[in-house]
Design a protein around this motif. Structure first.
Motif, PDB file in Angstrom:
ATOM      1  N   GLY A  37       0.808  -1.211   0.000  1.00  0.00           N
ATOM      2  CA  GLY A  37       0.000   0.000   0.000  1.00  0.00           C
ATOM      3  C   GLY A  37       0.845   1.267   0.000  1.00  0.00           C
ATOM      4  O   GLY A  37       0.474   2.272   0.612  1.00  0.00           O
ATOM      5  N   ASP A  81      -1.824  -2.832  12.274  1.00  0.00           N
ATOM      6  CA  ASP A  81      -2.808  -2.565  11.212  1.00  0.00           C
ATOM      7  C   ASP A  81      -2.227  -2.842   9.830  1.00  0.00           C
ATOM      8  O   ASP A  81      -2.895  -3.418   8.967  1.00  0.00           O
ATOM      9  CB  ASP A  81      -3.318  -1.121  11.278  1.00  0.00           C
ATOM     10  CG  ASP A  81      -4.231  -0.874  12.474  1.00  0.00           C
ATOM     11  OD1 ASP A  81      -4.764  -1.858  13.054  1.00  0.00           O
ATOM     12  OD2 ASP A  81      -4.400   0.307  12.835  1.00  0.00           O
ATOM     13  N   ASP A  82      -0.968  -2.411   9.613  1.00  0.00           N
ATOM     14  CA  ASP A  82      -0.326  -2.676   8.325  1.00  0.00           C
ATOM     15  C   ASP A  82      -0.129  -4.178   8.120  1.00  0.00           C
ATOM     16  O   ASP A  82      -0.289  -4.684   7.010  1.00  0.00           O
ATOM     17  CB  ASP A  82       1.009  -1.950   8.209  1.00  0.00           C
ATOM     18  CG  ASP A  82       0.841  -0.454   8.002  1.00  0.00           C
ATOM     19  OD1 ASP A  82      -0.197  -0.025   7.466  1.00  0.00           O
ATOM     20  OD2 ASP A  82       1.762   0.298   8.381  1.00  0.00           O
ATOM     21  N   ASP A  84      -2.051  -6.560   9.243  1.00  0.00           N
ATOM     22  CA  ASP A  84      -3.363  -7.090   8.846  1.00  0.00           C
ATOM     23  C   ASP A  84      -3.632  -6.827   7.370  1.00  0.00           C
ATOM     24  O   ASP A  84      -4.085  -7.718   6.644  1.00  0.00           O
ATOM     25  CB  ASP A  84      -4.476  -6.466   9.682  1.00  0.00           C
ATOM     26  CG  ASP A  84      -4.473  -6.939  11.130  1.00  0.00           C
ATOM     27  OD1 ASP A  84      -3.897  -8.018  11.418  1.00  0.00           O
ATOM     28  OD2 ASP A  84      -5.036  -6.215  11.977  1.00  0.00           O
ATOM     29  N   ALA A  85      -3.366  -5.611   6.906  1.00  0.00           N
ATOM     30  CA  ALA A  85      -3.639  -5.246   5.515  1.00  0.00           C
ATOM     31  C   ALA A  85      -2.742  -6.028   4.551  1.00  0.00           C
ATOM     32  O   ALA A  85      -3.225  -6.593   3.566  1.00  0.00           O
ATOM     33  CB  ALA A  85      -3.452  -3.748   5.319  1.00  0.00           C
ATOM     34  N   GLY A  88      -3.477  -9.741   4.633  1.00  0.00           N
ATOM     35  CA  GLY A  88      -4.737  -9.944   3.915  1.00  0.00           C
ATOM     36  C   GLY A  88      -4.534  -9.976   2.407  1.00  0.00           C
ATOM     37  O   GLY A  88      -5.128 -10.806   1.705  1.00  0.00           O
ATOM     38  N   ARG A  89      -3.680  -9.084   1.890  1.00  0.00           N
ATOM     39  CA  ARG A  89      -3.396  -9.068   0.441  1.00  0.00           C
ATOM     40  C   ARG A  89      -2.623 -10.327   0.029  1.00  0.00           C
ATOM     41  O   ARG A  89      -2.862 -10.880  -1.045  1.00  0.00           O
ATOM     42  CB  ARG A  89      -2.620  -7.815   0.077  1.00  0.00           C
ATOM     43  CG  ARG A  89      -3.442  -6.550   0.157  1.00  0.00           C
ATOM     44  CD  ARG A  89      -2.628  -5.324  -0.295  1.00  0.00           C
ATOM     45  NE  ARG A  89      -3.213  -4.131   0.249  1.00  0.00           N
ATOM     46  CZ  ARG A  89      -2.668  -3.364   1.193  1.00  0.00           C
ATOM     47  NH1 ARG A  89      -1.483  -3.650   1.692  1.00  0.00           N
ATOM     48  NH2 ARG A  89      -3.294  -2.289   1.621  1.00  0.00           N
TER      49      ARG A  89
END
Length: 139
Positions: A37, A81-82, A84-85, A88-89
């Motif tokens: 991201g 949080d990063d 998780d993101a 997830g990707r």
């Protein structure tokens, strides 16, 4: 060893950039920015540069001809949080990933030092790692 090193004066030294060899620098740099991201990579001379939050850049370069690419390991300290993101990707794209660098725990992440970490490969076979706690930080 110099006394100034022992007193900690070395802390003014910081890591600025590294070169990442890639068969296709656009593909590899975009792989990282998309997965993490991050802003799109930008040209920097004959490199394609990805800037991290701490100002360190990964400068992607294509070796001449059919030169071999030595596989490297790049570890990224990320927030919960990063993690998780990004994780997830990784899972959404069906990317192979492991809880350990020996690849003995496929499809998992680790909880070392009270955080989380996972290993995966980029398009050129470089080992990438994301972790939420530095090694040896306890927890």
């Amino acid at each position: 060893m110099e006394a100034s090193y022992l007193r900690g004066s070395f802390v003014t030294i910081s890591f600025n950039h590294t070169i990442v060899a890639a068969r296709d620098k656009q593909r590899s740099a975009t792989f990282l920015t998309t997965l993490f991201g991050l802003p799109d990579p930008v040209p920097a001379g004959h490199f394609l540069s990805v800037t991290l939050a701490n100002g360190v850049t990964l400068d992607y370069a294509q070796p001449p001809g059919d030169a071999d690419i030595a596989r490297q390991h790049y570890a990224f300290l990320v927030s919960e949080d990063d993690f998780d993101a990004i994780y997830g990707r990784i899972r959404a794209k069906g990317r192979d990933h492991w809880a350990d660098p020996r690849q003995s725990r496929p499809g998992e992440f680790n909880t070392n030092d009270g955080g989380r970490g996972v290993y995966f490969l980029d398009p050129d076979g470089h080992y990438l790692e994301i972790l939420t706690r530095p090694y040896g930080s306890g927890g």
